[in-house]
Design an enzyme around this catalytic site. Structure first.
Site, PDB file in Angstrom:
ATOM      1  N   HIS A 164       0.914  -1.264   0.102  1.00 42.79           N
ATOM      2  CA  HIS A 164       0.253   0.099   0.169  1.00 42.79           C
ATOM      3  C   HIS A 164       0.804   0.961   0.371  1.00 42.79           C
ATOM      4  CE1 HIS A 164      -3.867   1.951   1.342  1.00 42.79           C
ATOM      5  NE2 HIS A 164      -3.163   2.804   1.126  1.00 42.79           N
TER       6      HIS A 164
ATOM      7  N   HIS B 160      -0.548   3.194  11.999  1.00 42.51           N
ATOM      8  CA  HIS B 160       0.547   4.087  11.791  1.00 42.51           C
ATOM      9  C   HIS B 160       0.446   4.834  12.457  1.00 42.51           C
ATOM     10  CE1 HIS B 160      -2.240   5.391   9.124  1.00 42.51           C
ATOM     11  NE2 HIS B 160      -2.282   6.461   9.041  1.00 42.51           N
TER      12      HIS B 160
ATOM     13  N   GLU C 110      -3.343  15.211  10.916  1.00 41.23           N
ATOM     14  CA  GLU C 110      -4.427  14.710   9.790  1.00 41.23           C
ATOM     15  C   GLU C 110      -5.688  14.999  10.506  1.00 41.23           C
ATOM     16  OE1 GLU C 110      -3.586  10.991   8.614  1.00 41.23           O
ATOM     17  OE2 GLU C 110      -1.911  10.813   7.988  1.00 41.23           O
TER      18      GLU C 110
ATOM     19  N   HIS D 168      -6.197  13.080  14.209  1.00 40.31           N
ATOM     20  CA  HIS D 168      -5.313  12.310  14.057  1.00 40.31           C
ATOM     21  C   HIS D 168      -3.968  12.620  14.397  1.00 40.31           C
ATOM     22  CE1 HIS D 168      -8.166   8.906  11.999  1.00 40.31           C
ATOM     23  NE2 HIS D 168      -8.002   8.667  13.489  1.00 40.31           N
TER      24      HIS D 168
ATOM     25  N   HIS E 175      -3.120   4.964  14.819  1.00 37.76           N
ATOM     26  CA  HIS E 175      -4.152   5.201  14.676  1.00 37.76           C
ATOM     27  C   HIS E 175      -4.486   4.215  12.948  1.00 37.76           C
ATOM     28  CE1 HIS E 175      -2.113   8.895  12.239  1.00 37.76           C
ATOM     29  NE2 HIS E 175      -3.211   8.061  10.862  1.00 37.76           N
TER      30      HIS E 175
END
Length: 433
Positions: free
Chosen positions: A291, A334, A340, A364, A370
């Site tokens: 990803h 992560h 964010e 976050h 999160h």
């Protein structure tokens, strides 16, 4: 949906030099401020950067108008309920993820100015660093009013209802799925053709937003400059008095103008309001395994004094194909240096299929863990990894190098999801085989 006024015309390009006139012959040729401008108009320069900024970074436009903006009279303080500016003194930042249910629309008549509510913020507007994330919750147009923000540029992300944004340089019609970027110091008005409207706003105090560098992606991909649309010159006929609300040094002020501020007959330059349709974003992704980082979804960036570490980024998660093999396809768990603030315009976000709703938000902060909720994790680890189209969805992120501070409205305004942490409660410890 189509533009409320299909006769509106635009010019293509972001950061491009534009030249436009509502009346033929209104633009001077070869000189920016001749002794006497065509049509006896007033020249006025709007500089979005320092005069000596490098040519590639310099943003400015020349306006030719019926009356200069200096004719404004005295300002008086304007009530300031929900629109805040950093720094917040004695603010407490909890070290945990936060989420908000969709923010409620007002029941009393409320326009864009009075409907702006600050959710999180960081930095220092006076030091020209950081940003604030707001929501706008409005149900009526700005009749007889205009707004100018001297503290930062505004990035508008409509979520419910179209906006018709009249600016000094022309008119933008913006629907959900599109965004609008309004330069610092430009006067504008927001009308609501669909009635009750909701959306998100990034108020950027740092370096102006620009397209990110593409690096190894090459010369094509992500957002293209030609897909950003600037308005053509348009001016309003004389009318009655207009209330001008000004945000300056973190405070709101008001004055009464004797005429409309939207009287620019012609303009040229590269400091302009623009709109962008996120459907034109060319998403880049993995076609083998793993990803990739979300930075490949960056539409606009405001750089900081640390190369590669943004003062603010605007990132979207649009419809796209997932084809990676042997890969956990939603965002992994992560912790980031970057903080964010996330919103959902429409559809379902793949990492939070139930709790994250359009019109809501999440936060976050830097180094706060999160990732996907329990349902998304179980689904992703057991799914048949055939090619999959994520469709009918648009989420976005305001990302910043600085920690976000939630405001009293965010903590006590009634939308805070007190049970957010429960979405990970089912992730039990797993013993190694």
């Amino acid at each position: 949906m189509t533009d409320p006024d299909p006769t509106l015309r635009y010019q293509s390009g972001f950061g491009n030099e534009h030249a436009t006139e509502a009346i033929a012959g209104a633009l001077p040729r070869g000189r920016n401020s001749p002794q006497r401008a065509p049509l006896d108009l007033y020249p006025e320069l709007v500089s979005g950067t320092a005069f000596t900024a490098p040519r590639a970074e310099n943003r400015r436009s020349w306006l030719y108008r019926r009356q200069p903006s200096v004719v404004a009279g005295r300002f008086a303080p304007y009530r300031q309920d929900g629109w805040l500016t950093p720094p917040l003194r004695e603010a407490v930042v909890p070290p945990e993820p936060m989420r908000w249910h969709p923010f409620a629309l007002p029941t009393e008549p409320t326009d864009f100015v009075d409907g702006l509510k600050t959710v999180v913020l960081n930095g220092d507007a006076e030091a020209q660093t950081g940003m604030a994330a707001h929501v706008y919750l409005a149900n009526r147009s700005m009749d007889g009013r205009a707004l100018v923000n001297a503290d930062g540029e505004l990035l508008l992300v409509p979520q419910q209802g179209r906006l018709v944004i009249t600016t000094e340089l022309g008119v933008l019609a913006v629907r959900p799925g599109e965004i609008a970027l309004l330069p610092r110091g430009l006067v504008f008005r927001v009308d609501l053709p669909d009635g009750p409207s909701r959306g998100y706003v990034c108020e950027n105090y740092g370096a102006h937003f620009r397209l990110p560098e593409l690096g190894p992606i090459g010369s094509n991909g992500l957002a293209n400059a030609r897909d950003f649309l600037a308005p053509v010159a348009a001016f309003e006929a004389p009318q009655g008095e207009v209330e001008l609300v000004k945000k300056f040094a973190g405070r709101l002020w008001r004055t009464t103008l004797k005429r409309t501020p939207f009287d620019v007959v012609a303009w040229h330059g590269n400091l302009a309001p623009v709109k962008y349709d996120t459907a034109h974003f060319m998403a880049i992704g993995s076609i083998s395994f793993d990803h990739p980082d979300p930075s490949i979804f960056t539409v606009l960036t405001s750089p900081s004094d640390t190369p590669g570490t943004a003062n603010a980024d605007f990132v979207i998660f649009p419809p796209r194909w997932l084809v990676m093999e042997d890969t956990f396809r939603p965002p992994w768990y992560h912790r980031n240096l970057m903080s964010e603030f996330m919103g959902l315009v429409y559809g379902e976000y793949d990492a939070k299929p139930e709790g994250f709703k359009p019109g809501g938000a999440s936060l976050h902060n830097g180094m706060v863990p999160h990732g996907p909720d329990g349902e998304a994790f179980e689904k992703a680890t057991g799914a048949d990894l055939a090619p999959q189209k994520l469709d009918g969805t648009l989420a976005f992120m305001f990302e910043s190098r600085l920690r976000f501070v939630p405001t009293p409205f965010a903590l006590n305004g009634g939308a805070l999801d007190e049970a957010y942490a429960d979405c990970w409660a089912g992730l039990s410890a797993r013993a190694p085989l």
